[in-house]
Design an enzyme around this catalytic site. Structure first.
Site, PDB file in Angstrom:
ATOM      1  N   HIS A 326       5.516   6.152  10.798  1.00 47.88           N
ATOM      2  CA  HIS A 326       6.475   5.571   9.852  1.00 47.88           C
ATOM      3  C   HIS A 326       5.658   4.861   8.779  1.00 47.88           C
ATOM      4  O   HIS A 326       4.766   4.074   9.095  1.00 47.88           O
ATOM      5  CB  HIS A 326       7.372   4.571  10.587  1.00 47.88           C
ATOM      6  CG  HIS A 326       8.541   4.112   9.784  1.00 47.88           C
ATOM      7  ND1 HIS A 326       8.404   3.379   8.631  1.00 47.88           N
ATOM      8  CD2 HIS A 326       9.868   4.285   9.960  1.00 47.88           C
ATOM      9  CE1 HIS A 326       9.602   3.116   8.136  1.00 47.88           C
ATOM     10  NE2 HIS A 326      10.514   3.659   8.918  1.00 47.88           N
ATOM     11  N   ARG A 346      13.361   0.143   1.525  1.00 49.88           N
ATOM     12  CA  ARG A 346      13.209   1.051   0.382  1.00 49.88           C
ATOM     13  C   ARG A 346      14.569   1.594  -0.050  1.00 49.88           C
ATOM     14  O   ARG A 346      14.826   1.796  -1.225  1.00 49.88           O
ATOM     15  CB  ARG A 346      12.248   2.198   0.742  1.00 49.88           C
ATOM     16  CG  ARG A 346      10.788   1.759   0.672  1.00 49.88           C
ATOM     17  CD  ARG A 346       9.854   2.840   1.198  1.00 49.88           C
ATOM     18  NE  ARG A 346       9.978   2.971   2.640  1.00 49.88           N
ATOM     19  CZ  ARG A 346      10.034   4.113   3.301  1.00 49.88           C
ATOM     20  NH1 ARG A 346       9.938   5.254   2.648  1.00 49.88           N
ATOM     21  NH2 ARG A 346      10.157   4.137   4.607  1.00 49.88           N
TER      22      ARG A 346
END
Ligand SMILES: Cc1cc2nc3c(=O)[nH]c(=O)nc-3n(C[C@H](O)[C@H](O)[C@H](O)COP(=O)(O)OP(=O)(O)OC[C@H]3O[C@@H](n4cnc5c(N)ncnc54)[C@H](O)[C@@H]3O)c2cc1C
Length: 548
Positions: A326, A346
């Site tokens: 990740h 994000r």
């Protein structure tokens, strides 16, 4: 070392650049990569494409298949169970359905087995630590489901399939996308509190590699909210749970069908023999193997036990030549290295920038591509290096309040804010430092859409299974996975037990496996499943010193 607001003073030169370019960066985002550009960056910087990370397994049904070294080490190990210690004529628990793993998949399977007519006292969940000590409880960002008019399960299907580089098993992708709206409806009925807007509609965000906003979340503790609700439901129904009893091997009967398991009671030191007509493997992933020396987001029980036990009875494994790193594991401070900063950060508009304050990648590329771009920046000298030698790039969290209004971060990312505040870092005002971390086991035990493995009597669901996500999972599809396939496992196992009788129990397969391992000449002390990770000795030290 002099510190300013939680960061070493030397990092401030870079932080100043990030701050100076922040407003301009919000309006000049990097474009998404083409498929060719993605392939190119993956080949250069993602561990799946690096030499030396994988090798062919030399034993068992998948002999000759390429898998990560750490997984092959487990498969080429003697069993952790000494079969001589087990008396199979003394049955401690006799049930219709044994569920191994008290995380999301296991709990959902128990509820649907019960709904499908199996009495609660004919079901047994056996788990390594406590019920809910699991990756499911730690999930933050959200769960995907196409349940809005501008979306559809067909578009969701295409996103999942593309995200997995078209290597997923189509029947599993279909099940995942088609069952998703039904799962959200079931959660609503049980009382899961998803975020909603002022009109009461679900607030749905986007995730990396998805073409529609379909991620349902409960702030940044979605997994805890789902797990809390389904565990309460299992407790209300009084479904039996055996805690602190890791399963060490599966049992076969004389017809070759899986017929229960042997569990080790950590508290009393005893073994328990559990006979069952159907066994559902829901043991989750393997992040704690720290493949390629990556830090991990995973809970301590994620040691790949299910893969090993299933392999010992002849179940095949798929897609274990890939791992999911990740992109936004925390890189600073040291106490949180590897811990996840959710993709939702994000999704809400925060952009990754390098030490010069420049954006270098579209923020919501699929995870493998985004991670590869982070690694490239660090390898090519545009990352920050922490005092302990950990590399990282900035994730510019203060952008979120600029885009959505003051207070958004505090409200929507309460867990993140709290985690960094403990170290004197205010993520509302300052960016955080991130680097890829081992997050998810893309592959696992191959199943079909009924969650059956190739061995009769053995079902698998959740992160331990393989085929659903192919070689790369997209955000929000794993919480969905454990619900969709946990439900299916409960339903199909309940159907299976109606016509199943169990024959004479045996552990002969373990003795045969041990003999085959011995012939490979591996060190006799290598045993699996490992149950808990090893944080002592030379290997652990080398990992700490050799992240790059
Ligand atoms: C920090 C973090 C954040 C995440 N965020 C998201 C997200 O936002 N959205 C999303 O979709 N996915 C997310 N994921 C992934 C997702 O949470 C998991 O993939 C999913 O919950 C796995 O569910 P599971 O039931 O298969 O495994 P788990 O929930 O891990 O449960 C497995 C259980 O099996 C037990 N077990 C293991 N071995 C044995 C044994 N030998 N005997 C008995 N019991 C055993 C374990 O102790 C555990 O209780 C996240 C994961 C992490 C770690």
């Amino acid at each position: 070392m002099k510190m300013i607001e939680g960061y070493p003073e030397y990092m401030y030169e870079s932080i100043k650049l990030v701050e100076a370019k922040r407003h301009e960066n919000i309006s000049r985002q990097v474009k998404p990569m083409s498929l060719e550009e993605r392939e190119r960056i993956l080949k250069r910087f993602h561990p799946d494409y690096m030499e030396g990370t994988k090798r062919e397994v030399r034993i068992g049904i998948d002999k000759g298949k390429l898998m990560y070294n750490g997984i092959v080490d487990l498969l080429e190990s003697r069993s952790a169970l000494d079969t001589k210690e087990i008396d199979l004529t003394r049955i401690d628990f006799d049930v219709d359905i044994l569920i191994i793993g008290g995380g999301g998949a296991g709990t959902v399977a128990a509820l649907f087995a019960n709904d499908s007519g199996v009495p609660r006292d004919r079901i047994l969940i056996v788990t390594k630590l406590r019920h809910g000590d699991a990756n499911s409880m730690m999930a933050q960002g959200g769960i995907q489901a196409a349940d809005r008019p501008e979306d559809s399960p067909v578009i969701h299907y295409l996103d999942i399939y593309g995200g997995g580089h078209f290597t997923n098993k189509p029947e599993l992708v279909r099940a995942l996308a088609m069952d998703a709206p039904l799962i959200i409806k079931w959660h609503e009925e049980l009382g899961v509190m998803y975020d909603r807007d002022d009109e009461g509609e679900f607030l749905e965000l986007s995730g990396g590699g998805t073409s529609r906003n379909r991620m349902h979340s409960a702030k940044d503790y979605t997994g805890m909210e789902i797990m809390r609700t389904i565990r309460d439901e299992a407790r209300n129904r009084e479904i039996p749970v055996l805690e602190f009893c890791p399963v060490v091997e599966l049992l076969l009967d004389d017809s070759g069908a899986v017929s229960g398991a042997v569990a080790f009671n950590i508290e009393t030191g005893e073994y328990h023999v559990i006979r069952a007509k159907a066994t559902i493997l829901a043991t989750g992933g393997s992040g704690r193997l720290h493949l390629c020396d990556y830090p991990t987001t995973n809970h301590y029980g994620a040691t790949g036990d299910g893969l090993v036990m299933a392999y010992h009875v002849g179940a095949n494994l798929v897609d274990l030549d890939t791992i999911q790193i990740h992109p936004t594991g925390d890189a600073y401070p040291d106490a949180v290295i590897g811990i996840l900063t959710t993709e939702k950060v994000r999704g809400l508009g925060a952009i990754p920038v390098n030490k010069n304050g420049d954006p270098f990648v579209f923020p919501l590329e699929p995870r493998d591509v985004e991670s590869a771009a982070f690694i490239r920046e660090c390898r090519e000298g545009r990352g920050i290096v922490t005092p302990s030698g950990m590399p990282g790039v900035w994730l510019d969290t203060p952008m979120i309040d600029i885009i959505h209004g003051e207070g958004t971060i505090e409200k929507k990312l309460a867990g993140e804010v709290r985690r960094f505040r403990r170290f004197g870092i205010n993520i509302v005002k300052l960016p955080i430092l991130v680097y890829p971390t081992l997050h998810y086991q893309n592959g696992g035990v191959e199943i079909n859409a009924r969650t059956e493995t190739r061995v009769p009597g053995l079902f698998a669901a959740g992160e331990v299974s393989g085929g659903v996500h192919g070689k790369n999972r997209l955000m929000g599809n794993s919480l969905l996975d454990f619900n969709v396939f946990g439900r299916r496992a409960g339903i199909y196992a309940a159907e299976y037990v109606k016509k199943r009788t169990v024959g004479k129990l045996t552990l002969r397969h373990i003795e045969e496996y041990n003999r085959a391992v011995e012939a490979l000449g591996v060190p006799p002390e290598r045993k699996a499943p490992i149950i808990l990770p090893e944080y002592r000795g030379k290997e652990a030290m080398a990992r700490a010193l050799d992240i790059l």
